[in-house]
Design a protein around this motif. Structure first.
Motif, PDB file in Angstrom:
ATOM      1  N   GLY A 208       0.832  -1.192   0.000  1.00  0.00           N
ATOM      2  CA  GLY A 208       0.000   0.000   0.000  1.00  0.00           C
ATOM      3  C   GLY A 208       0.867   1.242   0.000  1.00  0.00           C
ATOM      4  O   GLY A 208       2.096   1.162  -0.074  1.00  0.00           O
ATOM      5  N   THR A 209       0.229   2.387   0.131  1.00  0.00           N
ATOM      6  CA  THR A 209       0.967   3.655   0.129  1.00  0.00           C
ATOM      7  C   THR A 209       0.597   4.517   1.327  1.00  0.00           C
ATOM      8  O   THR A 209       0.743   5.731   1.298  1.00  0.00           O
ATOM      9  N   VAL A 210       0.119   3.875   2.396  1.00  0.00           N
ATOM     10  CA  VAL A 210      -0.246   4.590   3.617  1.00  0.00           C
ATOM     11  C   VAL A 210       0.545   4.023   4.784  1.00  0.00           C
ATOM     12  O   VAL A 210       0.640   2.807   4.946  1.00  0.00           O
ATOM     13  N   TYR A 211       1.127   4.901   5.585  1.00  0.00           N
ATOM     14  CA  TYR A 211       1.772   4.462   6.821  1.00  0.00           C
ATOM     15  C   TYR A 211       1.130   5.194   7.995  1.00  0.00           C
ATOM     16  O   TYR A 211       0.803   6.376   7.905  1.00  0.00           O
ATOM     17  N   SER A 212       0.927   4.469   9.088  1.00  0.00           N
ATOM     18  CA  SER A 212       0.264   5.007  10.275  1.00  0.00           C
ATOM     19  C   SER A 212       1.236   4.923  11.440  1.00  0.00           C
ATOM     20  O   SER A 212       1.585   3.821  11.878  1.00  0.00           O
ATOM     21  N   GLU A 234      10.070   9.557   0.972  1.00  0.00           N
ATOM     22  CA  GLU A 234      10.746   9.651  -0.327  1.00  0.00           C
ATOM     23  C   GLU A 234       9.936   8.960  -1.425  1.00  0.00           C
ATOM     24  O   GLU A 234      10.007   9.340  -2.599  1.00  0.00           O
ATOM     25  N   SER A 235       9.150   7.949  -1.036  1.00  0.00           N
ATOM     26  CA  SER A 235       8.344   7.199  -2.007  1.00  0.00           C
ATOM     27  C   SER A 235       6.987   7.851  -2.250  1.00  0.00           C
ATOM     28  O   SER A 235       6.185   7.337  -3.037  1.00  0.00           O
ATOM     29  N   GLY A 236       6.701   8.942  -1.559  1.00  0.00           N
ATOM     30  CA  GLY A 236       5.439   9.647  -1.756  1.00  0.00           C
ATOM     31  C   GLY A 236       4.256   9.012  -1.045  1.00  0.00           C
ATOM     32  O   GLY A 236       3.099   9.252  -1.413  1.00  0.00           O
ATOM     33  N   TYR A 237       4.518   8.206   0.005  1.00  0.00           N
ATOM     34  CA  TYR A 237       3.424   7.598   0.754  1.00  0.00           C
ATOM     35  C   TYR A 237       2.684   8.667   1.560  1.00  0.00           C
ATOM     36  O   TYR A 237       3.222   9.736   1.855  1.00  0.00           O
ATOM     37  N   SER A 238       1.455   8.343   1.951  1.00  0.00           N
ATOM     38  CA  SER A 238       0.648   9.243   2.769  1.00  0.00           C
ATOM     39  C   SER A 238       0.708   8.813   4.229  1.00  0.00           C
ATOM     40  O   SER A 238       0.569   7.623   4.534  1.00  0.00           O
ATOM     41  N   GLY A 239       0.907   9.777   5.109  1.00  0.00           N
ATOM     42  CA  GLY A 239       0.853   9.496   6.539  1.00  0.00           C
ATOM     43  C   GLY A 239      -0.568   9.666   7.034  1.00  0.00           C
ATOM     44  O   GLY A 239      -1.180  10.711   6.840  1.00  0.00           O
ATOM     45  N   ARG A 240      -1.129   8.614   7.648  1.00  0.00           N
ATOM     46  CA  ARG A 240      -2.491   8.659   8.176  1.00  0.00           C
ATOM     47  C   ARG A 240      -2.474   8.061   9.573  1.00  0.00           C
ATOM     48  O   ARG A 240      -2.246   6.863   9.737  1.00  0.00           O
ATOM     49  N   TYR A 241      -2.683   8.887  10.595  1.00  0.00           N
ATOM     50  CA  TYR A 241      -2.649   8.396  11.971  1.00  0.00           C
ATOM     51  C   TYR A 241      -3.816   8.977  12.750  1.00  0.00           C
ATOM     52  O   TYR A 241      -3.895  10.187  12.957  1.00  0.00           O
ATOM     53  N   ILE A 242      -4.739   8.097  13.144  1.00  0.00           N
ATOM     54  CA  ILE A 242      -5.948   8.525  13.848  1.00  0.00           C
ATOM     55  C   ILE A 242      -5.716   8.565  15.357  1.00  0.00           C
ATOM     56  O   ILE A 242      -6.264   9.401  16.064  1.00  0.00           O
TER      57      ILE A 242
END
Length: 334
Positions: A208-212, A234-242
């Motif tokens: 995937g492209t999301v890291y939490s 660097e890979s353009g992943y999205s940071g998503r942390y609830i």
């Protein structure tokens, strides 16, 4: 736009459990009933959460739990509801709860199961109306029936789980569980009071492209985790942390991604609890095709020594977990 607002008639949780009884290692009905007891308590807790803003059940309770964390009022309510449901069901001889220091003996000495549970994960988010959840793990007791559950019954590694699941209380309420034969999700329909099968045979994407991750503590993270987070950026992943483990995990399970809660200077053994958080979610993610690790070891292989044992957690899409482990391994090698 045209929307079909008619409610489809689907498979209820009860009907699904009955159909799947043949998949259970011990298909005598007790585990089926236990899952129903958990679902019943989830409905009651869901009602309390939905009324939280109108009743005096938000905010702190004024005490700390065994973890040293301030208990929220709904923590206490959820703990009482689940323990009561498990006691009344008669299938459980002992319970491990995040909110209780010692083993909870149910008085059901003929009960064949142990339940480890976090009654309300992420409860500090209640006051701001953010998704929260319940996490549970079920083990078959090792000791003979006819007596109370023992410490040995409770301290089993994750490979011995016979079922695990979570309930997420969000825009809709869902119960997701596995008995070792895949993962299925059920959405609660409040007007009918039923959970309906909405997400059959969940498979998590391989990557995937999301890291939490809570990057507020990044300066004290292990070097391998820091390197992985830089790789994500660097890979353009999205940071998503609830900030609610169940909510972050649920999103990544369905869409692909990784959740990381590493060891830190403040929490050298990690913060999350092995018995009722990491093992349960580890079992679920593996059944969905993902992986769960502490950075070097499979979560389910860790031998517990304490009821409230903590450990680091890296969980989600298999290829992403492998990448973190590779960074951690190179750190050790250096």
């Amino acid at each position: 736009m045209n929307f079909n607002l008619a409610l489809p008639v689907g498979t209820t949780l009860d009907r699904f459990i009955m159909r799947k009884e043949k998949d259970f290692p011990y298909a005598t009905g007790e585990l089926s009933q236990l899952l129903r007891d958990i679902a019943l308590a989830a409905k009651i807790v869901n009602r309390e959460i939905n009324r939280a803003g109108l009743l005096d059940v938000t905010g702190g309770f004024g005490q700390q739990n065994v973890q040293g964390e301030e208990q929220q009022k709904l923590d206490v309510i959820a703990n009482i509801r689940f323990i009561r449901a498990l006691r009344n069901g008669g299938e459980v001889c002992a319970i491990i709860s995040e909110e209780e220091e010692e083993i909870i003996q149910t008085g059901n000495k003929k009960g064949k199961y142990i339940v480890a549970i976090d009654p309300l994960d992420g409860s500090s988010n209640i006051d701001v109306n953010v998704s929260i959840g319940t996490i549970f793990s079920i083990y078959r007791r090792k000791s003979e029936t006819g007596c109370d559950g023992t410490l040995e019954d409770c301290l089993q590694n994750g490979t011995h789980q016979v079922a695990a699941g979570y309930i997420i209380y969000g825009s809709s309420t869902m119960l997701v569980y596995t008995t070792g034969n895949g993962v299925n999700g059920f959405t609660y329909e409040p007007s009918l009071g039923e959970f309906f099968l909405s997400h059959p045979d969940i498979k998590t994407p391989a990557t995937g492209t999301v890291y939490s991750c809570n990057e507020g503590g990044v300066n004290s993270f292990p070097e391998g985790v820091k390197q992985y987070l830089n790789y994500c950026k660097e890979s353009g992943y999205s940071g998503r942390y609830i900030g609610s483990l169940v909510a972050d995990f649920h999103r990544n399970l369905l869409k692909g991604g990784i959740y990381i809660y590493p060891s830190t200077a403040k929490a050298p053994n990690g913060k999350l609890r092995l018995m009722y958080e990491c093992n349960a979610l580890g079992f679920i993610v593996e059944q969905a095709g993902g992986k769960a690790s502490d950075g070097s070891r499979r979560i389910l292989d860790i031998e517990p020594t304490e009821l409230h044992q903590r450990c680091p957690l890296v969980i989600g899409s298999a290829e992403m977990v492998d990448k973190v482990e590779a960074f951690m391994k190179s750190e050790v090698a250096v």
